[in-house]
Write a protein that holds these residues in place. Structure first.
Motif, short mmCIF file in Angstrom:
data_model
loop_
_atom_site.label_atom_id
_atom_site.label_comp_id
_atom_site.label_asym_id
_atom_site.label_seq_id
_atom_site.Cartn_x
_atom_site.Cartn_y
_atom_site.Cartn_z
N ILE A 58 47.72 -11.49 18.32
CA ILE A 58 47.69 -11.83 16.89
C ILE A 58 48.11 -10.63 16.05
CG2 ILE A 58 46.16 -12.42 14.98
CD1 ILE A 58 44.54 -14.12 16.94
N LEU A 59 47.60 -9.45 16.39
CA LEU A 59 47.99 -8.24 15.65
C LEU A 59 49.49 -7.98 15.79
CD1 LEU A 59 45.04 -5.81 16.54
CD2 LEU A 59 45.49 -6.91 14.35
N ALA A 60 50.02 -8.17 17.00
CA ALA A 60 51.45 -7.92 17.24
C ALA A 60 52.32 -8.88 16.43
CB ALA A 60 51.76 -8.05 18.72
N SER A 61 51.86 -10.13 16.28
CA SER A 61 52.65 -11.11 15.53
C SER A 61 52.73 -10.77 14.05
CB SER A 61 52.04 -12.51 15.70
OG SER A 61 50.79 -12.60 15.05
N LEU A 62 51.83 -9.91 13.57
CA LEU A 62 51.81 -9.53 12.16
C LEU A 62 52.61 -8.27 11.88
CD1 LEU A 62 48.00 -10.15 11.45
CD2 LEU A 62 49.91 -11.69 10.99
N VAL A 63 53.04 -7.58 12.94
CA VAL A 63 53.80 -6.34 12.78
C VAL A 63 55.24 -6.68 12.39
CG1 VAL A 63 54.72 -4.31 13.97
CG2 VAL A 63 52.36 -5.04 14.37
N PRO A 64 55.78 -6.09 11.31
CA PRO A 64 57.12 -6.45 10.85
C PRO A 64 58.23 -6.04 11.81
CG PRO A 64 56.26 -4.57 9.61
CD PRO A 64 55.13 -5.10 10.44
N CYS A 115 44.80 0.45 21.83
CA CYS A 115 45.02 -0.88 21.29
C CYS A 115 46.35 -0.94 20.55
CB CYS A 115 43.87 -1.25 20.35
SG CYS A 115 43.98 -2.91 19.67
N ALA A 116 46.64 0.12 19.78
CA ALA A 116 47.91 0.17 19.05
C ALA A 116 49.09 0.23 20.02
CB ALA A 116 47.94 1.39 18.13
N GLY A 117 48.93 0.98 21.12
CA GLY A 117 49.99 1.02 22.12
C GLY A 117 50.22 -0.34 22.74
N SER A 118 49.15 -1.11 22.96
CA SER A 118 49.28 -2.46 23.51
C SER A 118 50.01 -3.37 22.55
CB SER A 118 47.89 -3.03 23.82
OG SER A 118 47.17 -2.20 24.71
N VAL A 119 49.70 -3.23 21.26
CA VAL A 119 50.41 -4.02 20.24
C VAL A 119 51.90 -3.68 20.25
CG1 VAL A 119 50.67 -4.36 17.75
CG2 VAL A 119 48.39 -4.32 18.76
N GLY A 124 60.00 -0.16 14.80
CA GLY A 124 60.17 1.19 14.25
C GLY A 124 59.09 1.55 13.26
N VAL A 125 58.78 0.64 12.35
CA VAL A 125 57.75 0.89 11.34
C VAL A 125 56.40 1.09 12.01
CG1 VAL A 125 56.47 -0.14 9.42
CG2 VAL A 125 58.96 -0.38 9.54
N PHE A 126 56.08 0.24 12.97
CA PHE A 126 54.79 0.33 13.64
C PHE A 126 54.68 1.61 14.48
CE2 PHE A 126 51.73 -0.74 17.04
CZ PHE A 126 50.64 -1.05 16.24
N ALA A 127 55.76 1.95 15.19
CA ALA A 127 55.75 3.16 16.02
C ALA A 127 55.54 4.40 15.16
CB ALA A 127 57.06 3.28 16.81
N THR A 169 49.49 8.57 12.49
CA THR A 169 48.03 8.55 12.34
C THR A 169 47.33 8.93 13.64
OG1 THR A 169 48.09 6.16 12.76
CG2 THR A 169 48.07 6.89 10.47
N LEU A 170 47.27 7.98 14.56
CA LEU A 170 46.48 8.16 15.78
C LEU A 170 47.03 9.27 16.66
CD1 LEU A 170 46.08 4.36 16.50
CD2 LEU A 170 44.36 5.88 15.56
N CYS A 171 48.36 9.25 16.89
CA CYS A 171 48.95 10.27 17.77
C CYS A 171 48.85 11.66 17.16
CB CYS A 171 50.41 9.91 18.08
SG CYS A 171 50.61 8.40 19.04
N ALA A 172 49.01 11.76 15.83
CA ALA A 172 48.90 13.07 15.18
C ALA A 172 47.48 13.61 15.30
CB ALA A 172 49.30 12.96 13.71
#
Length: 414
Positions: free
Chosen positions: A344-350, A114-118, A353-356, A362-365
């Motif tokens: 909707i989640l993607a529109s909230l990401v600033p 889901c995070a990758g899709s965002v 770089g920060v999101f990646a 977190t998830l990838c680690a």
């Protein structure tokens, strides 16, 4: 932005037709390399070019080692009891810690997907906003304009119909890297790389885990390890082929991050294509990248849709309702809801770089380091030599510490 179409409960790569060494090489590259590489120059800007280079090298070696741990765990379990054609990450979680292990593993994979899709939508939104600045639309506006189109694509039954667009996105990725390198060479010839003005190792300690998070995000497709190994004709050669491929990818990553930072310095953006001059070639590549990702976005959603639709079938079955019409309607509705929710989640990401970095930290680690080391220690136990127990423990603790500390630094800012 992971391009893996991982199925949580079934093998990911059809094994009825084994892949040659060359085909497996191509599969590894397509699975591992994604648009996250375009954020590496920004990571080098945050960490410094020496720290950035060492960080990418360490992440590459560590990811390779943990991939081998997964393969060894699967081989041990397969020798004890059949795991099916390939076995999955979730199977290893189940054999290691029972039902809770499967649940935790699969939840992490789904959330990561889901995070990758965002991240896909954020990348598309930022690039389209850069290309069409005179139109006065925000990044979020571009994302929501794509929603109806993405819903329609998500209703396509066959993922194979979208496969050519995945290849198209990879070609655009290569072109984007080539144009950045061309710009680097132009600056080197015209002005020379100002090494003295570039940071070697940042004095901001918080910048190191932030940049490392982005580096981890670049080594995508970790969940595809077992399927890739299983698909190869001569599986004994997989570790060597994986080592050679990872060595090449890691070297390219280091050179690309270094050159991008040297070219643009402190002006390096979180997606380096945003630094390119507004000429036809760079604009064409940006649009091409966006088109490729628009058409491959449904592939990213596939595992999520598969799980939701599986739950829907269970609900219908428990209600003694075997009507396929209701099932199909529910499928279309659930897929539309997923697309809208991700938008909707993607529109909230600033910013990308920060999101990646957050996803990588977190998830990838957790997927790449903590879980493989945990499975290996649990399944092999006392049979492991002392040095490997120590090494696995270091990987586990480092991954866990990095996940906590890197997440904190991403949230508070660097």
């Amino acid at each position: 932005m992971e391009r893996d179409t991982k199925s949580i409960g079934t093998p990911l790569v059809e094994s009825s037709k084994r892949a040659t060494k060359l085909q497996t090489l191509g599969n590894i590259i397509v699975t591992v390399v994604g648009t996250g590489v375009l954020g590496l120059p920004f990571a080098f800007r945050i960490a410094g070019w020496v720290a950035g280079s060492l960080g990418v090298a360490i992440v590459g070696v560590s990811t390779y080692y943990c991939m081998l741990l997964l393969v060894m765990c699967r081989e041990k379990l397969a020798s004890e009891e059949p795991l099916g054609e390939a076995g999955t990450y979730g199977d290893l979680g189940y054999r290691s810690f029972g039902t809770p292990g499967r649940y935790v593993t699969e939840v992490i994979i789904v959330v990561a997907q889901c995070a990758g899709s965002v991240a896909y939508l954020v990348f598309i939104g930022q690039n389209l906003h850069s290309v069409f600045q005179p139109q006065g639309l925000s990044m979020a506006s571009f994302i929501f304009l794509l929603v109806p189109f993405e819903i329609g694509l998500s209703w396509i039954g066959s993922l194979s119909a979208l496969a050519p667009f995945s290849i198209f996105a990879d070609v655009c990725n290569v072109l984007a890297m080539g144009i950045v390198v061309k710009e680097d060479i132009r600056l080197a010839i015209g002005e020379g790389f100002p090494f003295g003005e570039r940071t070697t190792i940042t004095s901001n300690i918080g910048g190191l885990p932030f940049a490392a998070g982005m580096a981890i995000f670049c080594f995508e497709g970790f969940g595809m390890t077992l399927a890739l190994e299983n698909s190869m004709q001569d599986r004994r050669k997989f570790p060597i082929l994986l080592a050679q491929t990872f060595g090449g990818i890691t070297l390219v990553y280091i050179l690309f991050g270094f050159c991008g930072y040297m070219a643009f310095g402190e002006e390096t953006r979180d997606i380096v294509t945003l630094n390119l001059p507004r000429n036809w070639s760079s604009l064409g590549v940006q649009i091409g990248l966006c088109l490729g990702l628009v058409f491959t976005f449904p592939v990213m959603l596939h595992p999520i849709n598969e799980i939701l639709e599986g739950k829907l079938r269970i609900i219908l079955r428990n209600n003694n309702d075997s009507t396929t019409v209701l099932g199909n309607i529910g499928k279309y509705i659930s897929r539309a809801v997923v697309v809208v929710g991700v938008a909707i989640l993607a529109s909230l990401v600033p910013e990308f770089g920060v999101f990646a970095s957050f996803v990588g930290s977190t998830l990838c680690a957790m997927l790449s380091f903590v879980l493989p080391a945990t499975f290996h220690l649990k399944l092999f136990g006392s049979s492991l030599p002392t040095w490997q127990k120590i090494l696995d423990s270091i990987v586990f603790l480092s991954g866990l510490f990095f996940a906590v500390y890197g997440t904190y630094n991403t949230i508070v800012g660097v």
